[in-house]
Design a protein around this motif. Structure first.
Motif, mmCIF file in Angstrom:
data_model
loop_
_atom_site.group_PDB
_atom_site.id
_atom_site.type_symbol
_atom_site.label_atom_id
_atom_site.label_comp_id
_atom_site.label_asym_id
_atom_site.label_seq_id
_atom_site.Cartn_x
_atom_site.Cartn_y
_atom_site.Cartn_z
ATOM 1 N N ALA A 78 0.401 17.801 -10.670
ATOM 2 C CA ALA A 78 1.773 17.319 -10.579
ATOM 3 C C ALA A 78 1.935 16.352 -9.411
ATOM 4 N N LYS A 79 2.719 15.292 -9.635
ATOM 5 C CA LYS A 79 3.011 14.363 -8.545
ATOM 6 C C LYS A 79 4.037 15.020 -7.634
ATOM 7 N N VAL A 80 3.694 15.125 -6.359
ATOM 8 C CA VAL A 80 4.543 15.811 -5.392
ATOM 9 C C VAL A 80 5.418 14.811 -4.636
ATOM 10 N N GLY A 81 4.917 13.617 -4.408
ATOM 11 C CA GLY A 81 5.700 12.623 -3.688
ATOM 12 C C GLY A 81 4.928 11.338 -3.480
ATOM 13 N N MET A 82 5.614 10.379 -2.844
ATOM 14 C CA MET A 82 5.008 9.090 -2.586
ATOM 15 C C MET A 82 5.654 8.482 -1.346
ATOM 16 N N LYS A 110 -4.687 14.709 -2.239
ATOM 17 C CA LYS A 110 -4.607 15.957 -2.999
ATOM 18 C C LYS A 110 -4.076 17.057 -2.084
ATOM 19 N N ILE A 111 -2.982 17.679 -2.495
ATOM 20 C CA ILE A 111 -2.363 18.767 -1.734
ATOM 21 C C ILE A 111 -2.110 19.930 -2.694
ATOM 22 N N ILE A 112 -1.344 20.916 -2.273
ATOM 23 C CA ILE A 112 -0.977 22.033 -3.143
ATOM 24 C C ILE A 112 0.549 22.043 -3.275
ATOM 25 N N CYS A 113 1.038 21.999 -4.515
ATOM 26 C CA CYS A 113 2.486 22.022 -4.741
ATOM 27 C C CYS A 113 3.026 23.438 -4.496
ATOM 28 N N GLU A 114 4.332 23.541 -4.416
ATOM 29 C CA GLU A 114 4.963 24.837 -4.143
ATOM 30 C C GLU A 114 4.656 25.873 -5.224
ATOM 31 N N ASP A 115 4.665 25.450 -6.484
ATOM 32 C CA ASP A 115 4.410 26.396 -7.579
ATOM 33 C C ASP A 115 3.005 26.972 -7.496
ATOM 34 N N CYS A 116 2.024 26.106 -7.252
ATOM 35 C CA CYS A 116 0.642 26.586 -7.155
ATOM 36 C C CYS A 116 0.444 27.423 -5.896
ATOM 37 N N MET A 174 0.847 -1.174 0.000
ATOM 38 C CA MET A 174 0.000 0.000 0.000
ATOM 39 C C MET A 174 0.893 1.237 0.000
ATOM 40 N N SER A 175 0.665 2.125 -0.937
ATOM 41 C CA SER A 175 1.442 3.357 -1.053
ATOM 42 C C SER A 175 0.517 4.558 -0.940
ATOM 43 N N ILE A 176 1.102 5.658 -0.540
ATOM 44 C CA ILE A 176 0.381 6.924 -0.505
ATOM 45 C C ILE A 176 1.015 7.822 -1.559
ATOM 46 N N HIS A 177 0.194 8.310 -2.471
ATOM 47 C CA HIS A 177 0.651 9.168 -3.558
ATOM 48 C C HIS A 177 0.087 10.565 -3.333
ATOM 49 N N TYR A 178 0.963 11.562 -3.408
ATOM 50 C CA TYR A 178 0.558 12.955 -3.218
ATOM 51 C C TYR A 178 0.590 13.676 -4.562
ATOM 52 N N PHE A 179 -0.549 14.293 -4.929
ATOM 53 C CA PHE A 179 -0.673 15.046 -6.168
ATOM 54 C C PHE A 179 -1.218 16.432 -5.864
ATOM 55 N N CYS A 180 -0.773 17.410 -6.652
ATOM 56 C CA CYS A 180 -1.303 18.762 -6.509
ATOM 57 C C CYS A 180 -2.746 18.783 -6.992
ATOM 58 N N ARG A 181 -3.612 19.354 -6.207
ATOM 59 C CA ARG A 181 -5.026 19.403 -6.572
ATOM 60 C C ARG A 181 -5.326 20.452 -7.636
ATOM 61 N N HIS A 182 -4.369 21.313 -7.931
ATOM 62 C CA HIS A 182 -4.580 22.348 -8.942
ATOM 63 C C HIS A 182 -3.962 21.975 -10.289
#
Length: 76
Positions: A12-16, A52-58, A1-9
Motif C-alpha cells: 500500500a502507498k503510505v505517502g509521498m 519501504k516501510i510498514i503501514c499501520e494495518d500491517c 525528485m519525489s520520495i514515495h513510501y510503500f508498505c513492504r508487506h
C-alpha cells in the motif's frame, strides 16, 4: 525528485514527499545501516526514491501475530 513510501508487506502507498532536494539526515536515512539502506531505499533513474516501510494495518497484524515477523509478505 519525489520520495514515495510503500508498505513492504502489503504494498500500500503510505505517502509521498514532493521536493526538489532532500536532506537524508532530516529524513532519518543516516540512522540506517548500509544493509538496511539497501533493503529499504531504492533510487530510480528519474531521481525518485522509493522507501519501504510498514503501514499501520500491517504493524497491528505483526503486533497481534508475532510469528508473522518470519515472513516478508504475510498478507494474502
Amino acid at each position: 525528485m519525489s520520495i514515495h513510501y510503500f508498505c513492504r508487506h502489503c504494498g500500500a502507498k503510505v505517502g509521498m514527499i514532493e521536493k526538489t532536494a532532500h536532506n537524508t539526515e532530516a529524513l532519518g536515512f543516516n540512522h540506517l545501516t548500509p544493509d538496511e539502506r539497501k533493503d529499504f531505499i531504492h533510487y530510480h533513474n528519474s531521481g525518485d526514491i522509493v522507501v519501504k516501510i510498514i503501514c499501520e494495518d500491517c504493524q497491528e497484524a505483526l503486533e497481534r501475530n508475532p510469528d508473522y515477523h518470519q515472513y516478508e509478505t504475510f498478507i494474502q
